[in-house]
Design a protein around this motif. Sequence first.
Motif, PDB file in Angstrom:
ATOM      1  N   PHE A 163      49.155  39.475  31.475  1.00  0.00           N
ATOM      2  CA  PHE A 163      48.545  40.737  31.059  1.00  0.00           C
ATOM      3  C   PHE A 163      47.307  41.040  31.893  1.00  0.00           C
ATOM      4  CE2 PHE A 163      51.003  39.492  27.408  1.00  0.00           C
ATOM      5  CZ  PHE A 163      51.551  40.690  26.966  1.00  0.00           C
ATOM      6  N   LEU A 164      47.125  42.329  32.180  1.00  0.00           N
ATOM      7  CA  LEU A 164      45.893  42.790  32.815  1.00  0.00           C
ATOM      8  C   LEU A 164      44.938  43.162  31.689  1.00  0.00           C
ATOM      9  CD1 LEU A 164      45.647  45.149  35.881  1.00  0.00           C
ATOM     10  CD2 LEU A 164      44.088  45.397  33.971  1.00  0.00           C
ATOM     11  N   GLU A 165      43.870  42.397  31.555  1.00  0.00           N
ATOM     12  CA  GLU A 165      42.930  42.566  30.448  1.00  0.00           C
ATOM     13  C   GLU A 165      41.759  43.445  30.855  1.00  0.00           C
ATOM     14  OE1 GLU A 165      43.688  41.443  27.609  1.00  0.00           O
ATOM     15  OE2 GLU A 165      45.137  39.819  27.961  1.00  0.00           O
ATOM     16  N   LEU A 166      40.988  43.847  29.860  1.00  0.00           N
ATOM     17  CA  LEU A 166      39.810  44.676  30.110  1.00  0.00           C
ATOM     18  C   LEU A 166      38.823  43.966  31.030  1.00  0.00           C
ATOM     19  CD1 LEU A 166      38.205  47.255  29.479  1.00  0.00           C
ATOM     20  CD2 LEU A 166      37.252  46.072  27.474  1.00  0.00           C
ATOM     21  N   LYS A 167      38.677  42.673  30.874  1.00  0.00           N
ATOM     22  CA  LYS A 167      37.740  41.907  31.699  1.00  0.00           C
ATOM     23  C   LYS A 167      38.135  41.874  33.171  1.00  0.00           C
ATOM     24  CE  LYS A 167      40.066  37.526  30.665  1.00  0.00           C
ATOM     25  NZ  LYS A 167      40.648  37.360  31.993  1.00  0.00           N
ATOM     26  N   ASP A 168      39.408  42.202  33.469  1.00  0.00           N
ATOM     27  CA  ASP A 168      39.881  42.189  34.853  1.00  0.00           C
ATOM     28  C   ASP A 168      39.537  43.473  35.601  1.00  0.00           C
ATOM     29  OD1 ASP A 168      41.116  39.687  34.412  1.00  0.00           O
ATOM     30  OD2 ASP A 168      42.886  40.689  33.576  1.00  0.00           O
ATOM     31  N   LEU A 169      39.153  44.520  34.870  1.00  0.00           N
ATOM     32  CA  LEU A 169      38.869  45.807  35.499  1.00  0.00           C
ATOM     33  C   LEU A 169      37.496  45.791  36.167  1.00  0.00           C
ATOM     34  CD1 LEU A 169      40.173  48.219  32.718  1.00  0.00           C
ATOM     35  CD2 LEU A 169      41.364  47.446  34.782  1.00  0.00           C
ATOM     36  N   PRO A 170      37.252  46.678  37.122  1.00  0.00           N
ATOM     37  CA  PRO A 170      35.931  46.751  37.763  1.00  0.00           C
ATOM     38  C   PRO A 170      34.834  47.061  36.741  1.00  0.00           C
ATOM     39  CG  PRO A 170      37.547  48.045  38.986  1.00  0.00           C
ATOM     40  CD  PRO A 170      38.200  47.645  37.706  1.00  0.00           C
ATOM     41  N   TYR A 171      33.615  46.655  37.054  1.00  0.00           N
ATOM     42  CA  TYR A 171      32.497  46.851  36.131  1.00  0.00           C
ATOM     43  C   TYR A 171      32.263  48.325  35.816  1.00  0.00           C
ATOM     44  CZ  TYR A 171      31.370  41.973  37.158  1.00  0.00           C
ATOM     45  OH  TYR A 171      31.428  40.625  37.304  1.00  0.00           O
TER      46      TYR A 171
END
Length: 654
Positions: free
Chosen positions: A579-587
């Motif tokens: 899964f692509l999680e929220l923490k993986d997205l750019p700041y």
Amino acid sequence: MYFNYNESNMKKNREVFFATGCFVEEEVRSEIAQSWKRCHAEGLKHELSSMENSLRSIVVTKDMSYLRDSVLQSIVASLYETCDRSRAALFYAYDDGIVFSQRGNEDMLRYFNALNIGIGTCITEETLGTTGVALIKEANQEAWVVGEEHYLDILLPFVTHCFYSEDFNGRTYTLIILPKDEFTDLFHLYLQLFHKARKATLEDYRINLELAMKTNLFIQFLENKNQGILFIDIFGKIITANSTFLNWFKMKLDEVKNIDCLKLFPELEKALTCLHTGNKIIFEEVFFHNNHAHSQFMRMDVTPMFQGLEISGLIITLCDTRGVRRTVNKISNSQAYYTFDNIIGNSSELKGVKEKSRTAGQSNSSVIITGESGTGKELFAQSIHNASIRKEGPFVALNCAAIQQELIASELFGYVEGAFTGARKGGSMGKFEYADQGTLFLDEIGELPLFAQTILLRVLEERTVTRIGSNVTTPIDVRLICATNRDLKKMVKEGTFRLDLYYRINVIHLRLPALRERITDIPLLVNYYLDHFDEQLDKKVERVSPEAMSYLVRYPWPGNSRELRNTIECGVNNAIGRFLELKDLPYDIVDYFECEDREEFGQISSQGKEFDKEERKKILSLMIEYNGNKSQVAEKLGISRSTLYKKLRDYQLK
């Protein structure tokens, strides 16, 4: 003449050998003795009155004797006549010893056929005993066996002469059987001369065949439809020219052949200097005053020809502007790859502009595409080109903001040699000429300086282009598509963009919606980019988590699709697991929602209210569609049920 052959001694040796297996005289040739021993060891019976095996029925799959006879017609006919006079029978056999053709004296052929020696017979040592065939060791060798030297009794009255060579059938045996008294010095000399002549004739045939093939290839090259080719001798006279060259200059070969080149084509004076220097000229422009438009400016290659160290002539190759365009566009990959199928989205806003763009594809009018940066203006331009009747032509793109202002005119319209300091030797075509019969896409048209706008307007009005530094006009057939993220009307009022040019390019106006204006397309784009980068980066990210999707859908995307693409690429790089999680997205994505002052991100309050209004409308529509089933609505939006409850409260929809 029988070369160390003593018939009485050989007869005694045969009798002793077949009785005891030994020899009483040393006059037996060593190769004959060895052959007899091999035949005896194989159990071959010497007293056969005929060949025990009948003639084999074979299919001659490679019998090219008819071709050989045509190539060697004169010398082969002479051989057959000599064989007929000398009462000789001639047999051709494959490398495996199987006879595939026979010629010679008819009486002798009938005699040997009656002994089962003919087409289909194997004439190797294992079958026919000691003959000329048995003594051959390698190709291009001859061997003979005389009278009592033969192993089989039926061959004692004869001489067997064999020549082993390579011809149209591969490696073959030529076996001649004739009476002993006919095997004279003269006959043997004749056979040797025949085989030498035969070998020379075959070599000559192959050389001529190779020459014919090369000539055919040369003619194909010479008649290249895209290039005019001229051959010049050491004296500067024309040897020949191909049909393309003659058609360009409306001449016949008789009118140019053996004529002084400079008398007919003074423009080639520089080319003929290569007769003295020996230097090559590569892709240099030459101008022919009297030719039609597309054959005035030509690119020229000059290649000196040498015989040893001496220059013997020149090959001059010319390519007209159409040919140059084809070559350069192929090398520079000037083509459109994208179609409307590559534009992802089902929102009504996007569907509307796609439908209008498809209609524009059927027109030849100028198009201007406006929209924020990253909305896909070139994607739409390429799709319009590929939907038009010009799709087989070039698609040439130029970013006006990426070229220095003093160079933009030369990029668009081209220039001649010496037009300005630093101009390329031989000059250069501009983008308009490269795009002839196709589409020219000018991105960031608002960055075009005023002087270039003036020239562009004249080109669009007159449908001709004049290179900088020249007074020669070249007709062009180009469709113009422009794009900008600037307000051209405002620029017209400010005097930085010509009003008449604005109206000239603003025939069909396409405004591309920003990504925040079509939020229902965001999940589609997210999943598309997820699959793309998952494969490209060799990851195994299957889905975007509901929380991350919620953030992605609500983010305003000031960089539009380009920013979304980079965001997903970053996320896939950072993701661990399926899964692509929220923490993986750019700041930037997370910080936007945590920051109270969203104006830092280029968002004003009115835009935020507009975004909330669109989201409220979407949630209300889904609640109606799913009869208030909050689980289905949350799944459709890609958010959790708790987040949906919060939004329902905030938008007073609960």
